[in-house]
Design a protein around this motif. Structure first.
Motif: not given
Length: 324
Positions: A107-118
């Motif tokens: 796959r390609k990758l166009h958007k990366l949302f670094c959303n995970a968190g504690i």
């Protein structure tokens, strides 16, 4: 659905691919769902396959409800293009396994949302990699993820974006270039709201430094505060400054639903007017000036160097060269 959504309803091609870390719940859930409802393909990157599958099932149920209501701006697919891939930010090895699996998919990758968190923890905890847990989960593991996926994003066509979900909590952070993870806090003195605040400050500093590295490329980076969102994470703040701030905002009716909390992430990720734009920190989808510590270039450099030192066993020369 409440008030009018403050993100543009755009048509996203099916072959436009987004990864949303922590996309099975809260802000990440609604970010992933709406990216898919507008037509894109979305990878939910999280620890639990069971919870991810439950989330995807719920997304499709809500998608059918939106189609019945003839909601504007959504596609007429039979079902959403949402998939699960395993990612545990408590483990650097898990990050590398995710990267290898993603790259092998072709796959390609166009958007990366670094959303995970504690959020706030009951006691000071360290990961199997020896890092303070909040620092690693909220920042360091996702720094590693970004580092390894950058070459793929550079090769995926125009207007690729990285979204680093930070917090208003960064305003209360204290960055120490000599003790980046705040390890000086012994167990009795541990105030994990400070650790949380520090991790969110690091994300904004990362935005500025990444944009310097990527200034002549097709990849841009944003950071943002999603608002005081009524999620599982919010309930972890039981003491300290964060509890006070959250209580005050809730008292004046300034807290948000998880759907409303996703608006700023979605706007940063898909708004056509933001193509090519860099170095913007958003709050309520509006450009906002972050804390002076986040804009301090010497702090940014210290954090960058420390991060690379922490990850030296996971950054081969070809990846490291892309960070310079």
């Amino acid at each position: 659905m409440g008030s009018t959504p403050s993100f543009p309803r755009v048509s996203i091609p099916k072959d436009n691919i987004s990864v949303v870390t922590g996309g099975n719940t809260g802000v990440g859930y609604h970010t992933a769902k709406w990216l898919a409802m507008m037509g894109g393909t979305v990878i939910i990157a999280c620890r639990s396959e069971e919870r991810a599958k439950q989330a995807i099932e719920q997304m499709n149920k809500e998608f059918e409800e939106e189609k019945e209501k003839k909601t504007t701006g959504i596609v007429d697919y039979d079902q959403l293009n949402v998939e699960f891939m395993s990612l545990d930010c408590n483990s650097l090895k898990s990050v590398i396994s995710f990267v290898e699996a993603y790259k092998s998919s072709g796959r390609k990758l166009h958007k990366l949302f670094c959303n995970a968190g504690i959020g706030q923890q009951d006691k000071l905890s360290y990961t199997e990699d020896g890092h303070e847990q909040i620092f690693q989960v909220n920042y360091l593991s996702q720094f590693l993820l970004v580092s390894h996926l950058l070459p793929l994003m550079k090769a995926s066509g125009p207007d690729c974006r990285i979204i680093l979900v930070s917090s208003i909590g960064h305003l209360f952070a204290h960055f120490d270039p000599v003790d980046v993870e705040l390890k000086k806090y012994s167990e009795p003195e541990c105030k994990s709201d400070k650790l949380y605040q520090n991790s969110k400050l690091c994300q904004i500093m990362q935005m500025y430094r990444l944009n310097e590295v990527l200034k002549d490329t097709n990849v841009t980076v944003f950071s943002l505060h999603p608002g005081t969102v009524r999620t599982e994470l919010l309930t972890t703040f039981k003491r300290g400054m964060m509890k006070y701030v959250i209580s005050m905002l809730e008292t004046v009716g300034a807290s948000k639903s998880p759907f409303e909390g996703a608006w700023t992430s979605l706007n940063a990720g898909i708004n056509p007017e933001l193509a090519g734009v860099r170095d913007v920190y958003f709050s309520d989808s509006k450009p906002t000036t972050p804390a002076s510590a986040a804009r301090n270039k010497s702090y940014q450099a210290a954090l960058w160097d420390y991060s690379i030192e922490c990850l030296k066993g996971y950054l081969p020369d070809d990846i490291l060269s892309g960070l310079q």
